[in-house]
Each structure stands twice: as C-alpha cells, then as structure tokens.
Write a protein that holds these residues in place. Structure first.
Motif, short mmCIF file in Angstrom:
data_model
loop_
_atom_site.label_atom_id
_atom_site.label_comp_id
_atom_site.label_asym_id
_atom_site.label_seq_id
_atom_site.Cartn_x
_atom_site.Cartn_y
_atom_site.Cartn_z
N VAL A 73 0.84 -1.19 0.00
CA VAL A 73 0.00 0.00 0.00
C VAL A 73 0.87 1.24 0.00
O VAL A 73 1.83 1.34 0.77
N ALA A 74 0.55 2.20 -0.86
CA ALA A 74 1.31 3.45 -0.92
C ALA A 74 0.97 4.30 0.29
O ALA A 74 -0.19 4.56 0.57
N ARG A 75 1.99 4.75 1.03
CA ARG A 75 1.77 5.56 2.22
C ARG A 75 1.75 7.05 1.87
O ARG A 75 2.40 7.49 0.92
N THR A 76 1.01 7.84 2.66
CA THR A 76 0.92 9.27 2.39
C THR A 76 2.24 9.98 2.63
O THR A 76 2.47 11.06 2.11
N ASP A 77 3.14 9.40 3.44
CA ASP A 77 4.42 10.04 3.69
C ASP A 77 5.54 9.42 2.86
O ASP A 77 6.71 9.57 3.16
N ASP A 78 5.18 8.69 1.81
CA ASP A 78 6.16 8.07 0.93
C ASP A 78 6.36 8.97 -0.28
O ASP A 78 5.46 9.13 -1.11
N PRO A 79 7.54 9.61 -0.44
CA PRO A 79 7.75 10.54 -1.56
C PRO A 79 7.75 9.85 -2.91
O PRO A 79 7.66 10.51 -3.93
N PHE A 80 7.86 8.52 -2.95
CA PHE A 80 7.88 7.80 -4.21
C PHE A 80 6.59 7.04 -4.46
O PHE A 80 6.54 6.14 -5.28
N SER A 81 5.53 7.41 -3.75
CA SER A 81 4.27 6.68 -3.88
C SER A 81 3.59 6.99 -5.21
O SER A 81 3.77 8.05 -5.79
N THR A 82 2.79 6.04 -5.68
CA THR A 82 2.01 6.23 -6.89
C THR A 82 0.77 7.05 -6.55
O THR A 82 0.43 7.23 -5.38
N PRO A 83 0.03 7.58 -7.55
CA PRO A 83 -1.18 8.35 -7.26
C PRO A 83 -2.16 7.56 -6.40
O PRO A 83 -2.33 6.35 -6.56
N LEU A 84 -2.82 8.26 -5.47
CA LEU A 84 -3.69 7.58 -4.52
C LEU A 84 -4.95 7.04 -5.16
O LEU A 84 -5.46 6.00 -4.74
N LEU A 85 -5.50 7.74 -6.15
CA LEU A 85 -6.75 7.32 -6.78
C LEU A 85 -6.44 6.56 -8.07
O LEU A 85 -5.71 7.05 -8.93
N SER A 86 -6.99 5.37 -8.20
CA SER A 86 -6.79 4.58 -9.40
C SER A 86 -8.13 4.07 -9.90
O SER A 86 -9.13 4.12 -9.19
N GLY A 87 -8.14 3.56 -11.13
CA GLY A 87 -9.38 3.10 -11.73
C GLY A 87 -9.90 4.09 -12.75
O GLY A 87 -9.17 4.94 -13.26
N LYS A 88 -11.18 4.00 -13.05
CA LYS A 88 -11.81 4.86 -14.05
C LYS A 88 -12.34 6.13 -13.38
O LYS A 88 -13.39 6.13 -12.75
N ALA A 89 -11.58 7.22 -13.54
CA ALA A 89 -11.94 8.48 -12.90
C ALA A 89 -12.74 9.39 -13.81
O ALA A 89 -13.16 10.47 -13.39
N PHE A 90 -12.98 8.99 -15.06
CA PHE A 90 -13.83 9.74 -15.99
C PHE A 90 -14.88 8.78 -16.53
O PHE A 90 -14.55 7.71 -17.03
N MET A 91 -16.14 9.18 -16.40
CA MET A 91 -17.22 8.30 -16.82
C MET A 91 -18.12 8.98 -17.84
O MET A 91 -18.38 10.18 -17.78
#
Length: 278
Positions: free
Chosen positions: A127-145
């Motif tokens: 799981v990507a942590r909020t204090d991880d400077p190398f984390s991937t974007p928090l929101l994934s999936g289909k963000a435009f419908m």
C-alpha cells in the motif's frame, strides 16, 4: 377617400399580442450534479493493477436540469447527449495534501526506526503511504465516466426533483404533486457510475465530481468549461485488517445493472464479501 383613411375613421383594436414566453436560463447555467449514491468506505488497495478494492458503495452521480420538462424533446436530448463526461478528483479531509512531497526539514526529522517501519509496511502489503515521496497516485481506476441514460429512474422513491427557477413556495412544498415520488415514476435520468475507483492509502477523503461536455470544444474551439460540480460526503479508507466489509447493493444499483450497466457488481442481502459489519 385616400387609401387607408377608412381604418383611421373606423379604428378596430388589434388583437393583443401573445405574452412573451418565460425567460429560460442559459443552457450552461441549467446544469447541476447530484450525488445520488454516496461512498461510505473502502479498503486500501495495493500499488498493482490487480489489487483493486473498489470504493463501497460505488459513487453514482446524476445530472439535473433547471426547469426540466419531461415532455420537452430539447430537454430529453440534453439528457441523452453522449458527449457529457464527469471527472472525479480525490481530496483528503486534512490541512495537508497527502500527495505533496515532504520538505527537507520533514525528512530530516525522521529517525531510522520510522524509516524501517515504513519500508516494512511497503514490503508486506504494497500500500502506498501518504508520507512516501515515491508513492504512486492515490486514486486509481476509471476516474472519468460517460453518461448512462435510462428512460425511467429505477428507484423513483429516492429520485431528487429537478431544480426550479420559479421562486414559489407552493412549488417546493412536499404536498406539491411534482415533488411526490409517484410523479417521477417514469422520469428519464442520466447517471455517471463510478464502479471502478480504488484508493491506495488509508485515511479520510472526499470526492469532487466535475461535469464537462467535450462537444463544446468541437463546437467552439475553446477550452472545455466545467458546467457543474458536486462533492461527496467524507468517507474513510481502512487498512486491510480494519475494513468492515462490503455493503449490500442499493435498489438504485441493482436497477441500473438490470438496465444494462454491467460493470456494477451487485451484492444481495447478507452476501457481501469481507468482514461482517459491526
């Protein structure tokens, strides 16, 4: 007698001209977004695409029009415009943005034990942590419908009325026939269904939804304007061990799947996956 004098001598009043039609708001100002189904909880997912943990229940957004008339072909054409799209953005309910990189002073204050704990967490659950400077974007999936149009709302009891520009308290009264659910039994509706949204880090969040129409770019050549916005209620994303489990599907979600939105995964009473809710 000169031509036309007979009309002056025997003047007949002209028929009154019909009253001007009521002024309708501009097309752009007519648009509203309503979050028909609010997100409540989610399980933090891993960084890989295979580890999808959709927000539960899936957010469902509906477009509403000022002074909508179900008998108007123009209004029905607007609801069926395939060029509409709704984009979704994720915001933390906290003063500090979770995707901002930490400053040098912040990283300098971290001791070695805390750094080892974070590395251990990343290695064990991904799981990507909020204090991880190398984390991937928090929101994934289909963000435009894209829009999903139905000729009759599958859950008229929870259907919101379209806004009215007429400031008449009698029209907003619960006893008014338009506000009664039976008046919306066969009301057409357009939904934007976010059945594939996952969040990679535990925390408290809100979603912002933005209505756009990419046809305006083709028609005017200008940048795409935001026609309407809406916010979800705050909801919590849990670590895997604390997630309370999936909820049973709503009448609205079940109805939309029966009408053809196959991406929705419905769950019957008592059949949701995960831990039992407390």
């Amino acid at each position: 007698m000169p031509h036309g004098f007979d009309k002056l001598l025997h003047h007949e009043p002209e028929a009154e001209s019909p009253p001007a039609p009521p002024r309708r708001l501009s097309t752009q100002s007519r648009y509203h977004l309503h979050v028909r189904q609010q997100p409540i909880a989610a399980r933090a997912c891993g960084a890989g695409d295979r580890d999808r943990r959709p927000v539960d229940p899936p957010p469902i957004v509906q477009i509403l029009l000022n002074d909508f008339d179900s008998n108007s072909q123009e209004d029905n054409d607007i609801l069926q415009d395939p060029r509409f799209t709704v984009g979704c953005l994720l915001f933390p309910v906290s003063p500090q943005s979770p995707w901002s990189e930490p400053t040098e002073s912040d990283t300098g204050d971290l001791d070695q034990d805390r750094e080892k704990d974070r590395e251990k967490d990343r290695d064990t659950d991904g799981v990507a942590r909020t204090d991880d400077p190398f984390s991937t974007p928090l929101l994934s999936g289909k963000a435009f419908m894209s829009p999903f149009y139905v000729e009759a709302d599958p859950d008229p009891n929870s259907a919101p009325p379209h806004p009215s520009s007429i400031n008449d308290p009698r029209l907003s009264s619960p006893s008014n026939a338009y506000n009664h659910p039976s008046a919306r039994l066969h009301q057409p509706a357009t939904f934007f269904i976010f059945a594939d949204l996952s969040i990679r880090s535990a925390g408290l969040y809100r979603l912002q939804f933005r209505l756009m129409n990419w046809g305006s770019v083709e028609d005017t050549g200008q940048s795409m304007p935001i026609l309407a916005e809406a916010w979800s209620d705050p909801f919590r994303v849990y670590p895997a061990k604390d997630f309370p489990g999936m909820r049973d599907s709503s009448i609205l979600a079940e109805g939309l799947k029966e009408l053809g939105f196959v991406e929705l995964k419905t769950r019957g009473h008592g059949k949701g996956k995960g831990k039992k809710r407390r």
